[in-house]
Design an enzyme around this catalytic site. Structure first.
Site, PDB file in Angstrom:
ATOM      1  N   ASP A  28       0.837  -1.210   0.000  1.00 35.56           N
ATOM      2  CA  ASP A  28       0.000   0.000   0.000  1.00 35.56           C
ATOM      3  C   ASP A  28       0.868   1.254   0.000  1.00 35.56           C
ATOM      4  OD1 ASP A  28      -2.394   1.385  -0.036  1.00 35.56           O
ATOM      5  OD2 ASP A  28      -2.665   1.313   2.143  1.00 35.56           O
ATOM      6  N   HIS A  45       2.096   3.251  -9.069  1.00 30.88           N
ATOM      7  CA  HIS A  45       1.912   1.816  -9.337  1.00 30.88           C
ATOM      8  C   HIS A  45       3.075   1.281 -10.173  1.00 30.88           C
ATOM      9  CE1 HIS A  45      -1.909   2.163  -7.475  1.00 30.88           C
ATOM     10  NE2 HIS A  45      -2.541   2.733  -8.478  1.00 30.88           N
ATOM     11  N   LEU A 139      10.535 -20.772  -5.017  1.00 29.96           N
ATOM     12  CA  LEU A 139       9.707 -19.784  -4.309  1.00 29.96           C
ATOM     13  C   LEU A 139       8.307 -19.865  -4.891  1.00 29.96           C
ATOM     14  CD1 LEU A 139       9.419 -17.220  -2.418  1.00 29.96           C
ATOM     15  CD2 LEU A 139       9.893 -15.857  -4.453  1.00 29.96           C
TER      16      LEU A 139
HETATM   17  C1  IPE Z   1      -5.396  -2.740   0.039  1.00 34.54           C
HETATM   18  O1  IPE Z   1      -5.063  -1.399  -0.186  1.00 34.54           O
HETATM   19  C2  IPE Z   1      -5.401  -3.506  -1.234  1.00 34.54           C
HETATM   20  C3  IPE Z   1      -4.131  -3.601  -1.953  1.00 34.54           C
HETATM   21  C4  IPE Z   1      -2.973  -3.143  -1.577  1.00 34.54           C
HETATM   22  C5  IPE Z   1      -4.191  -4.299  -3.195  1.00 34.54           C
HETATM   23  P1  IPE Z   1      -6.176  -0.272  -0.296  1.00 34.54           P
HETATM   24  O2  IPE Z   1      -5.459   1.003  -0.483  1.00 34.54           O
HETATM   25  O3  IPE Z   1      -7.180  -0.635  -1.325  1.00 34.54           O
HETATM   26  O4  IPE Z   1      -6.865  -0.368   1.140  1.00 34.54           O
HETATM   27  P2  IPE Z   1      -7.792   0.663   1.921  1.00 34.54           P
HETATM   28  O5  IPE Z   1      -8.863   1.100   0.971  1.00 34.54           O
HETATM   29  O6  IPE Z   1      -6.941   1.816   2.336  1.00 34.54           O
HETATM   30  O7  IPE Z   1      -8.301  -0.110   3.101  1.00 34.54           O
HETATM   31  C1  IPE Z   2      -1.696   0.213  -3.283  1.00 33.20           C
HETATM   32  O1  IPE Z   2      -1.434   1.568  -3.340  1.00 33.20           O
HETATM   33  C2  IPE Z   2      -1.923  -0.391  -4.654  1.00 33.20           C
HETATM   34  C3  IPE Z   2      -3.303  -0.817  -4.907  1.00 33.20           C
HETATM   35  C4  IPE Z   2      -4.285  -0.795  -4.061  1.00 33.20           C
HETATM   36  C5  IPE Z   2      -3.565  -1.334  -6.220  1.00 33.20           C
HETATM   37  P1  IPE Z   2      -2.605   2.619  -3.320  1.00 33.20           P
HETATM   38  O2  IPE Z   2      -3.003   2.919  -4.719  1.00 33.20           O
HETATM   39  O3  IPE Z   2      -3.708   2.169  -2.435  1.00 33.20           O
HETATM   40  O4  IPE Z   2      -1.877   3.878  -2.698  1.00 33.20           O
HETATM   41  P2  IPE Z   2      -2.461   4.903  -1.643  1.00 33.20           P
HETATM   42  O5  IPE Z   2      -2.936   4.095  -0.461  1.00 33.20           O
HETATM   43  O6  IPE Z   2      -3.591   5.619  -2.308  1.00 33.20           O
HETATM   44  O7  IPE Z   2      -1.319   5.793  -1.322  1.00 33.20           O
HETATM   45 MG    MG Z   3      -4.123   2.437  -0.459  1.00 36.37          MG
END
Ligand code: IPE
Ligand code: IPE
Ligand code: MG
Length: 259
Positions: A28, A45, A139
């Site tokens: 995240d 990303h 792995l």
């Molecule tokens: C969780 O991250 C899902 C992934 C990293 C794929 P999110 O950014 O979607 O989670 P929330 O919405 O903050 O809980």
């Molecule tokens: C996690 O990073 C990746 C996915 C959920 C696909 P985020 O896109 O949730 O990044 P933040 O949380 O908005 O910074």
């Molecule tokens: Mg996020």
């Protein structure tokens, strides 16, 4: 469908080692990493993919057997359409580009989650990548995509009901665990969430019952081998009791990680 190869943490006490066998990560913070640099969220990303490569390599070097990465949750469809579509393209492109290298390194790739909502071409690429790496076992790399922990449990129970239409007394923990999408892996020893949030966000709900949880403010694109080592060091200092007392562990000579 049913495997009974691994100990269930609520039914038997698993063996514990200093290096986790199975690490599961919520990657995240990509969006915030990009916004901090005045870049579009999706640039985060793309950079996040570099961290995936670094962490996969580091896990191999450290003898970790299973690495499970949360790439797209069942709730991430709620994001703007252009971000969702970028993520799907990135997934497709990186599978095509990386699968040969994964194979050369003895990595077995699996994608877990509800693939029914994905583009058929992406599903085909996923299945081909899984097949190409199916005999590897250095792995086990699993990508959770359109994955939700609740979906997984509901899906497992549905599959069990179809397999046992006459069953009246319900299903055991072992049967449910054996029908989950991660039935090929032991339960995670170490869970890592980057990006500062302290929640599970519908990741592996069933399997995290006795997993050690580690949260870091580091944003996923900044997460590297050194950050992984900090998480492993934190894990190494934990006492995994599985319901027992500390005294019992000492008596059994099984304190901490010296089991
Ligand atoms: C969780 O991250 C899902 C992934 C990293 C794929 P999110 O950014 O979607 O989670 P929330 O919405 O903050 O809980
Ligand atoms: C996690 O990073 C990746 C996915 C959920 C696909 P985020 O896109 O949730 O990044 P933040 O949380 O908005 O910074
Ligand atoms: Mg996020």
């Amino acid at each position: 469908m049913m495997h009974k190869r691994f100990t269930s943490s609520t039914r038997d006490i698993p063996a514990v080692s200093a290096v986790p066998r199975h690490v599961a990560i919520i990657m995240d913070g990509n969006g915030r990493w990009a916004r901090k640099r005045l870049m579009p969220r999706v640039a985060g990303h793309s950079r996040g993919l570099d961290s995936v490569r670094a962490v996969v390599r580091a896990c191999m070097e450290r003898g970790i057997e299973y690495l499970t990465l949360f790439a797209f949750s069942s709730e991430n469809w709620r994001r703007p359409a252009d971000e969702v579509s970028f993520l799907m393209q990135l997934f497709m492109k990186s599978l095509r580009k990386e699968v040969a290298r994964l194979d050369e390194n003895g990595i077995r790739l699996r994608v877990v989650g509800d693939l029914s909502r994905f583009d058929p071409e992406l599903v085909r690429t996923i299945r081909e990548s899984e097949e190409k790496t199916a005999t590897n076992d250095r792995l086990h790399l699993s990508i959770a995509a359109n994955y939700g922990g609740r979906w997984d449990v509901a899906n497992a129970v549905g599959a069990l009901m179809r397999a046992h239409p006459d069953r009246r007394e319900g299903f055991s923990e072992d049967e449910i665990a054996g029908a989950l999408s991660m039935n090929f892996a032991p339960e995670p020893d170490l869970f890592i969430r980057t990006g500062g949030e302290k929640r599970i966000s519908n990741f592996l709900l069933w399997q995290l019952a006795y997993t050690e949880l580690y949260f870091t403010d580091t944003l996923w694109p900044d997460f590297d081998a050194a950050a992984l080592d900090e998480a492993i060091a934190s894990y190494g200092g934990r006492e995994r009791r599985f319901g027992r007392t500390s005294e019992q562990l000492v008596e059994q000579g099984a304190a901490g990680h010296h089991a």
